[in-house]
Design an enzyme around this catalytic site. Structure first.
Site, PDB file in Angstrom:
ATOM      1  N   THR A 170      40.018  23.187  16.129  1.00 45.60           N
ATOM      2  CA  THR A 170      39.406  23.319  17.297  1.00 45.60           C
ATOM      3  C   THR A 170      40.353  22.780  18.410  1.00 45.60           C
ATOM      4  O   THR A 170      41.083  21.800  17.991  1.00 45.60           O
ATOM      5  CB  THR A 170      38.114  22.903  17.341  1.00 45.60           C
ATOM      6  OG1 THR A 170      37.282  23.514  16.619  1.00 45.60           O
ATOM      7  CG2 THR A 170      37.289  22.766  18.812  1.00 45.60           C
TER       8      THR A 170
ATOM      9  N   ARG B  67      28.263  32.806  11.016  1.00 47.88           N
ATOM     10  CA  ARG B  67      28.184  31.521  11.351  1.00 47.88           C
ATOM     11  C   ARG B  67      28.824  31.095  12.867  1.00 47.88           C
ATOM     12  O   ARG B  67      29.843  31.507  13.209  1.00 47.88           O
ATOM     13  CB  ARG B  67      28.893  30.552  10.323  1.00 47.88           C
ATOM     14  CG  ARG B  67      28.630  29.259  10.462  1.00 47.88           C
ATOM     15  CD  ARG B  67      29.691  28.657  11.220  1.00 47.88           C
ATOM     16  NE  ARG B  67      29.754  27.019  11.420  1.00 47.88           N
ATOM     17  CZ  ARG B  67      30.582  26.197  11.990  1.00 47.88           C
ATOM     18  NH1 ARG B  67      31.693  26.797  12.394  1.00 47.88           N
ATOM     19  NH2 ARG B  67      30.598  25.103  12.181  1.00 47.88           N
ATOM     20  N   VAL B  68      28.093  30.544  13.463  1.00 48.73           N
ATOM     21  CA  VAL B  68      28.483  30.015  14.995  1.00 48.73           C
ATOM     22  C   VAL B  68      28.360  28.232  14.947  1.00 48.73           C
ATOM     23  O   VAL B  68      27.174  27.746  14.631  1.00 48.73           O
ATOM     24  CB  VAL B  68      27.785  30.263  16.114  1.00 48.73           C
ATOM     25  CG1 VAL B  68      28.374  29.962  17.233  1.00 48.73           C
ATOM     26  CG2 VAL B  68      27.744  32.010  16.057  1.00 48.73           C
TER      27      VAL B  68
ATOM     28  N   ASP C 177      29.562  24.260  17.079  1.00 49.41           N
ATOM     29  CA  ASP C 177      29.109  23.871  18.281  1.00 49.41           C
ATOM     30  C   ASP C 177      30.072  24.204  19.535  1.00 49.41           C
ATOM     31  O   ASP C 177      29.545  24.299  20.661  1.00 49.41           O
ATOM     32  CB  ASP C 177      29.015  22.291  18.142  1.00 49.41           C
ATOM     33  CG  ASP C 177      30.491  21.832  17.781  1.00 49.41           C
ATOM     34  OD1 ASP C 177      31.129  22.546  16.839  1.00 49.41           O
ATOM     35  OD2 ASP C 177      31.160  20.887  18.434  1.00 49.41           O
TER      36      ASP C 177
ATOM     37  N   GLY D 211      30.438  21.049  13.152  1.00 48.83           N
ATOM     38  CA  GLY D 211      29.520  21.646  14.218  1.00 48.83           C
ATOM     39  C   GLY D 211      28.013  21.551  13.946  1.00 48.83           C
ATOM     40  O   GLY D 211      27.431  21.483  14.814  1.00 48.83           O
TER      41      GLY D 211
HETATM   42  N1  ASP Z   1      33.419  22.080  15.594  1.00 51.62           N
HETATM   43  C1  ASP Z   1      33.932  23.005  15.146  1.00 51.62           C
HETATM   44  C2  ASP Z   1      33.106  23.973  14.425  1.00 51.62           C
HETATM   45  O1  ASP Z   1      32.353  23.591  13.598  1.00 51.62           O
HETATM   46  C3  ASP Z   1      35.014  22.874  13.914  1.00 51.62           C
HETATM   47  C4  ASP Z   1      36.181  22.112  14.343  1.00 51.62           C
HETATM   48  O2  ASP Z   1      35.939  21.088  15.472  1.00 51.62           O
HETATM   49  O3  ASP Z   1      37.153  22.016  13.684  1.00 51.62           O
HETATM   50  O4  ASP Z   1      33.238  25.236  14.317  1.00 51.62           O
END
Ligand code: ASP
Length: 312
Positions: free
Chosen positions: A179, A207-208, A210, A233
């Site tokens: 991310t 899947r989604v 945060d 997330g």
């Molecule tokens: N927060 C991101 C998610 O859950 C993953 C990440 O920060 O690498 O999709």
């Protein structure tokens, strides 16, 4: 010149120090430096924080070592499904997108959704259709392919497990996060935040995480702060992390540092949630807390040197 400030992250899931090579570290530093420079140039000229966070995140999306845009991880079906969001602290307007597979820069699409769709959050094929109608640059599957991400997917693709970015189960069993994100304060006193991700390797069922959820992975309000998160997330959604920090400042009078430390180092730890975030307030204070071994990050206050760090 009035003061401005900017911070970026490339995920709270760094390659463990003993596995990091000098060459890789240099590449990560360059990716961070290019991105923060892209944002800072705009702030330095008196441009808006919104333009700055978008420019910095586009640079991070185009850099293939981070899990966003080019370099996004593979889903269970061997695709890429990207999420992104952006928020303007002056107007509280926001744009978000999830599960797009062929948009070169999802953060740009999020910005256009904020400005032109009449909605806040679009998803999937219809969001791609909107991108096409808006003349936003699309890219084929081959653009998003990277060998490293493909190999990560091969390790887990026949299982039910999903992996956070850079998971290195053979070596450590630790989970890692990708991310990218940026927060900024411009010379007019306005805050903005942006976050973009490929999500988790081998994710299924649409899947989604945060990252595209306003209040969870991204939030900006001139009265309080701008936040961009990275981490597991599912926990960040349930803890409404970005908005929680803003509320602690607005309703409880906490400082940015107090609010960030409480949420990342106490509340999330008690929930078993790993991750971190970058935060900035209207005074130009910057916080970059994480509860993992590292977080790719860079930050700069006007008139000061740019700082780049990966580990504690
Ligand atoms: N927060 C991101 C998610 O859950 C993953 C990440 O920060 O690498 O999709």
């Amino acid at each position: 010149m009035k003061k401005y400030a900017i911070a970026i992250h490339g995920g709270a899931g760094t390659i463990l120090r003993h596995l990091m090579t000098a060459e890789k570290e240099m590449q990560y530093h360059q990716g961070l430096l290019d991105a923060i420079t892209a944002g800072e140039l705009i702030l330095n000229k008196g441009g808006s924080s919104l333009d700055a966070v978008e420019a910095a995140v586009i640079s991070l999306e185009n850099f293939s070592l981070f899990n966003a845009g080019k370099g996004s991880v593979f889903t269970h079906k061997g695709m890429h499904e990207m999420d992104a969001s952006i928020m303007d602290g002056l107007t509280l307007e926001a744009g978000a997108v999830s599960c797009v597979s062929h948009v070169k820069n999802p953060i740009h699409l999020a910005r256009i959704i904020k400005e032109k769709s009449g909605h806040v959050f679009l998803s999937g094929l219809d969001a791609e259709d909107f991108a096409y109608q808006m003349g936003i640059e699309l890219a084929g599957d081959e653009y998003f392919y990277t060998q490293e991400r493909f190999d990560q997917w091969q390790e887990v693709k026949d299982s039910d497990t999903y992996q956070l970015d850079h998971s290195d189960k053979k070596e450590t069993g630790e989970k890692k996060f990708g991310t990218v994100g940026c927060v900024a304060l411009d010379q007019h006193g306005n805050l903005a935040a942006a976050t973009s991700t490929g999500g988790m390797t081998n994710k299924r069922f649409g899947r989604v995480g945060d990252s595209p959820m306003i209040g969870a992975g991204t939030y900006a309000n001139n009265k309080t702060c701008a936040i961009s998160c990275t981490g597991h997330g599912e926990f960040f959604i349930r803890a409404v992390v970005a908005y929680d920090i803003s509320c602690l400042i607005e309703y409880k009078g906490l400082s940015l540092k107090e609010a960030c430390d409480f949420v990342v180092k106490d509340k999330l730890v008690k929930m078993g949630a790993e991750g971190g975030l970058i935060a900035i307030d209207a005074y130009g204070n910057i916080e970059l807390p994480f509860n993992t071994p590292g977080m790719y990050r860079a930050w700069k206050n006007s008139g000061e040197e740019t700082k780049l760090r990966i580990y504690e």
